[in-house]
Write a protein that holds these residues in place. Structure first.
Motif, PDB file in Angstrom:
ATOM      1  N   VAL A  12     -66.460  67.939  61.821  1.00 37.29           N
ATOM      2  CA  VAL A  12     -67.388  66.853  62.165  1.00 37.29           C
ATOM      3  C   VAL A  12     -68.059  66.311  60.909  1.00 37.29           C
ATOM      4  CG1 VAL A  12     -69.509  66.305  63.410  1.00 37.29           C
ATOM      5  CG2 VAL A  12     -67.757  67.710  64.499  1.00 37.29           C
ATOM      6  N   TRP A  13     -68.456  67.204  60.021  1.00 36.41           N
ATOM      7  CA  TRP A  13     -69.053  66.787  58.747  1.00 36.41           C
ATOM      8  C   TRP A  13     -68.084  65.908  57.964  1.00 36.41           C
ATOM      9  CZ3 TRP A  13     -70.630  70.865  54.470  1.00 36.41           C
ATOM     10  CH2 TRP A  13     -71.114  70.183  53.358  1.00 36.41           C
ATOM     11  N   THR A  56     -66.571  60.414  55.988  1.00 40.90           N
ATOM     12  CA  THR A  56     -65.429  59.609  55.528  1.00 40.90           C
ATOM     13  C   THR A  56     -65.196  58.340  56.324  1.00 40.90           C
ATOM     14  OG1 THR A  56     -63.962  60.972  56.913  1.00 40.90           O
ATOM     15  CG2 THR A  56     -64.208  61.605  54.583  1.00 40.90           C
ATOM     16  N   ASN A  57     -65.796  58.214  57.519  1.00 34.83           N
ATOM     17  CA  ASN A  57     -65.540  57.022  58.335  1.00 34.83           C
ATOM     18  C   ASN A  57     -66.569  55.923  58.131  1.00 34.83           C
ATOM     19  OD1 ASN A  57     -67.776  58.020  59.627  1.00 34.83           O
ATOM     20  ND2 ASN A  57     -66.790  58.321  61.621  1.00 34.83           N
ATOM     21  N   GLN A 110     -76.183  59.665  51.517  1.00 36.31           N
ATOM     22  CA  GLN A 110     -76.786  60.317  52.677  1.00 36.31           C
ATOM     23  C   GLN A 110     -76.056  61.586  53.075  1.00 36.31           C
ATOM     24  OE1 GLN A 110     -76.544  56.802  55.268  1.00 36.31           O
ATOM     25  NE2 GLN A 110     -78.787  56.776  55.372  1.00 36.31           N
ATOM     26  N   LEU A 111     -74.742  61.533  53.096  1.00 32.08           N
ATOM     27  CA  LEU A 111     -73.944  62.690  53.515  1.00 32.08           C
ATOM     28  C   LEU A 111     -72.684  62.761  52.663  1.00 32.08           C
ATOM     29  CD1 LEU A 111     -73.724  65.048  55.532  1.00 32.08           C
ATOM     30  CD2 LEU A 111     -72.414  63.534  57.031  1.00 32.08           C
ATOM     31  N   PRO A 112     -72.708  63.521  51.585  1.00 25.19           N
ATOM     32  CA  PRO A 112     -71.506  63.672  50.758  1.00 25.19           C
ATOM     33  C   PRO A 112     -70.410  64.416  51.517  1.00 25.19           C
ATOM     34  CG  PRO A 112     -73.484  64.400  49.593  1.00 25.19           C
ATOM     35  CD  PRO A 112     -73.866  64.227  51.027  1.00 25.19           C
ATOM     36  N   GLN A 113     -69.187  64.209  51.079  1.00 30.29           N
ATOM     37  CA  GLN A 113     -68.068  64.916  51.683  1.00 30.29           C
ATOM     38  C   GLN A 113     -68.120  66.405  51.331  1.00 30.29           C
ATOM     39  OE1 GLN A 113     -64.280  63.107  50.846  1.00 30.29           O
ATOM     40  NE2 GLN A 113     -65.080  61.026  51.088  1.00 30.29           N
TER      41      GLN A 113
END
Length: 305
Positions: A70-71, A76-77, A84-87
């Motif tokens: 989910v992360w 990536t989408n 905000q949210l690195p891979q």
């Protein structure tokens, strides 16, 4: 009407020819049943909990893997920006960067040291005070309300006072961690000792067992499940209070890494610190599980719930 078979033990109905009481009521001679061989192994009921350690460990990895997927999808989408949210790969890269520079082991080592020392001090003090309050009615009346009130003080409320009294250094941070570990052990031990079976205690006293020996050989083993539960809660509280201690007045540790990453806009390092705190918390909790199994082998106590 019915007829009785002369060669067997089954009673047949005269009209239908079936055993009386239905088909399921027929009986098999004991000698015939004994000669039919061993019964087949009992199958595990559907929905029963698996028992093997490997199966339990693999099933425990299902939820982390799903969270990781989910992360990855959210990062990536385009739903969240890289800031905000690195891979997950970016977080691993940040960890590798800190590992090559040697800073990662410094942060992990100093935080673990603070938790271990503070946890041992706080849990030992909680065990001693909890035993005193749980066994002594006078101590329960005099100290119980005060300790209960101090338990409600938030962790961040202790930080400025400890900095003022002890100063910026290791002592203030370890003290704050010890405060966090103290209250869960104190609460569980004091409450459990009040409900120890009085007949067991009187039987031990009739054999001349009194004082500290009575506590260590009879009363403490009787409340070991509660003590283990208190230690687990104390360890979790120790990690929580560690972060509160390292957020202010610290130049090393995972709490400092959280603050420094936030100030520098390094969300990848911030998430790395959170993941490391979760992993270290689980590893130290596993050590409590090892201690729990040792106590079960030593005193034969039931597992803590």
């Amino acid at each position: 009407m019915s007829t009785h078979s002369t060669s067997g033990s089954t009673t047949l109905d005269e009209v239908t020819g079936e055993p009386l009481g239905g088909a399921n009521a027929s009986t098999v001679p004991a000698a015939e049943h004994e000669g039919s061989g061993p019964l087949p192994p009992r199958r595990r009921r559907a929905g029963s909990v698996p028992r093997t350690r490997l199966t339990v460990a693999l099933l425990g990895l299902v939820l982390p893997v799903l969270l990781l997927l989910v992360w990855h999808l959210l990062s990536t989408n385009g739903f969240y920006s890289p800031v905000q949210l690195p891979q997950p790969s970016a977080v691993l890269g940040a960890g590798w960067e800190l590992l090559r520079s040697g800073d990662l082991w410094v942060h992990v080592g100093i935080s673990t040291q603070r938790v271990v020392v503070g946890f041992m001090l706080g849990s030992a003090l909680g065990l001693a005070v909890g035993a005193l309050v749980g066994l002594s009615p006078w101590a329960r009346i005099l100290a119980g309300p005060t300790v209960g009130a101090l338990r409600a003080v938030p962790s961040l409320a202790w930080v400025p006072l400890l900095l003022l009294w002890i100063g910026i250094g290791e002592n203030s941070k370890v003290t704050l961690v010890a405060i966090g570990a103290f209250f869960p052990v104190y609460t569980t031990v004091s409450a459990a000792l009040q409900h120890v079976d009085g007949q067991i205690v009187e039987a031990a006293r009739s054999f001349g067992i009194r004082g500290v020996r009575l506590f260590t050989t009879v009363q403490l083993p009787a409340v070991l499940p509660a003590v283990i539960s208190g230690l687990r809660l104390a360890l979790a509280q120790a990690w929580l209070f560690l972060v509160a201690a390292e957020l202010l007045g610290s130049s090393m540790g995972l709490g400092f890494l959280l603050t420094d990453s936030q100030n520098n806009g390094r969300t990848d390092r911030l998430l790395l610190a959170i993941v490391l705190l979760a992993v270290l918390g689980k590893l130290t909790d596993a050590l409590i599980g090892v201690f729990e199994r040792w106590t079960q082998h030593r005193w034969g106590s039931a597992p803590a719930t």
